[in-house]
Scaffold this active site. Structure first.
Site, mmCIF file in Angstrom:
data_model
loop_
_atom_site.group_PDB
_atom_site.id
_atom_site.type_symbol
_atom_site.label_atom_id
_atom_site.label_comp_id
_atom_site.label_asym_id
_atom_site.label_seq_id
_atom_site.Cartn_x
_atom_site.Cartn_y
_atom_site.Cartn_z
ATOM 1 N N TYR A 1 1.507 -30.410 -8.222
ATOM 2 C CA TYR A 1 0.590 -30.896 -7.190
ATOM 3 C C TYR A 1 1.358 -31.572 -6.050
ATOM 4 O O TYR A 1 1.122 -31.295 -4.869
ATOM 5 C CB TYR A 1 -0.401 -31.872 -7.830
ATOM 6 N N LYS B 1 1.612 -30.466 -2.032
ATOM 7 C CA LYS B 1 1.163 -31.347 -0.959
ATOM 8 C C LYS B 1 2.304 -31.730 -0.020
ATOM 9 O O LYS B 1 2.098 -31.905 1.195
ATOM 10 C CB LYS B 1 0.497 -32.597 -1.546
#
Length: 246
Positions: free
Chosen positions: A155, A159
């Site tokens: 994740y 990002k």
């Protein structure tokens, strides 16, 4: 009359959480909003909510990882409304797990939706924005992409890459009056964060200076500002909105 009256806005991951907060906020300002998500039932429900408020919406049941479906969805929006003024790349998923236990599927699915999905959407929209010599793209990143987080290597990587994507694209398309920004939210109260264990949520709140979770409306307020003429000299920037977490 709002400056967003009849502006054409496309929001991914729009059926709930931050995406729905953004879509609703634009609609309340008079924009036409195309909702993109994989949850067809919720999409139709949210489209109905916008129409009940007197707004105009399209519900597009699309997986942002499917390039052909994305292209067709963008073509449909342009065919219906004549163009796209704002793209918000918000669609995102988590598959949290310590790296030693992370599977190839955990990695590929998160990078696929969070990063490649934003690439697919932007690729489908950018030529139109270049031709019309205007446009705003807002990518929803995360503070985790700036700080890292145990159990979120996939994740956080997706990002962080969105931030680099934002800065690079802004330099390429600025001469055509297209602005590209990223927003890095902290702990926001959504369906995704509600599933976290209570002790994890408590730890996040204790690290947040304002001692509360943010709301989708907090993020939507910033998206509206960055998409407005008041932000016309802003591009390539990353805005942290985390209540003082980092």
């Amino acid at each position: 009359m709002s400056e967003f009256s009849d502006k054409r806005v496309l929001v991914t991951g729009a059926s709930r959480g931050i995406g729905w907060g953004i879509a609703r906020a634009f609609s309340e300002e008079g924009a036409k909003v195309a909702l993109i998500d994989v949850n067809e039932e919720l999409l139709e429900e949210k489209k109905g909510e916008i129409e009940n408020m007197g707004g105009s919406a399209l519900a597009l049941n699309v997986d942002v990882c499917d390039r052909e479906a994305v292209k067709k969805a963008v073509e449909k929006v342009i065919e219906e409304w004549g163009g796209i003024d704002v793209l918000v790349n918000n669609a995102g998923i988590t598959r949290d797990r310590l790296f030693i236990r992370m599977t190839d599927g955990d990695w590929d699915s998160v990078i696929g939706v969070n990063l490649t999905g934003a690439y697919n959407m932007t690729k489908a929209v950018i030529n139109h924005m270049l031709r019309q010599r205007s446009g705003v793209i807002v990518n929803i990143s995360s503070v985790v992409g700036m700080t890292g987080n145990p159990g979120q290597a996939n994740y956080a990587s997706s990002k962080a890459a969105l931030i680099a994507f934002t800065k690079s694209l802004a330099k390429e398309v600025g001469s055509r009056n297209i602005r590209v920004m990223a927003i890095a939210p902290g702990f926001i109260a959504t369906e995704m964060t509600e599933k976290l264990p209570d002790d994890v949520k408590k730890a996040y709140l204790e690290r947040t200076a304002l001692r509360r979770a943010g709301t989708p409306q907090d993020i939507a307020n910033l998206v509206l500002f960055l998409s407005s003429d008041r932000a016309s000299f802003i591009t390539g920037q990353v805005y942290v909105i985390d209540g003082g977490m980092i």
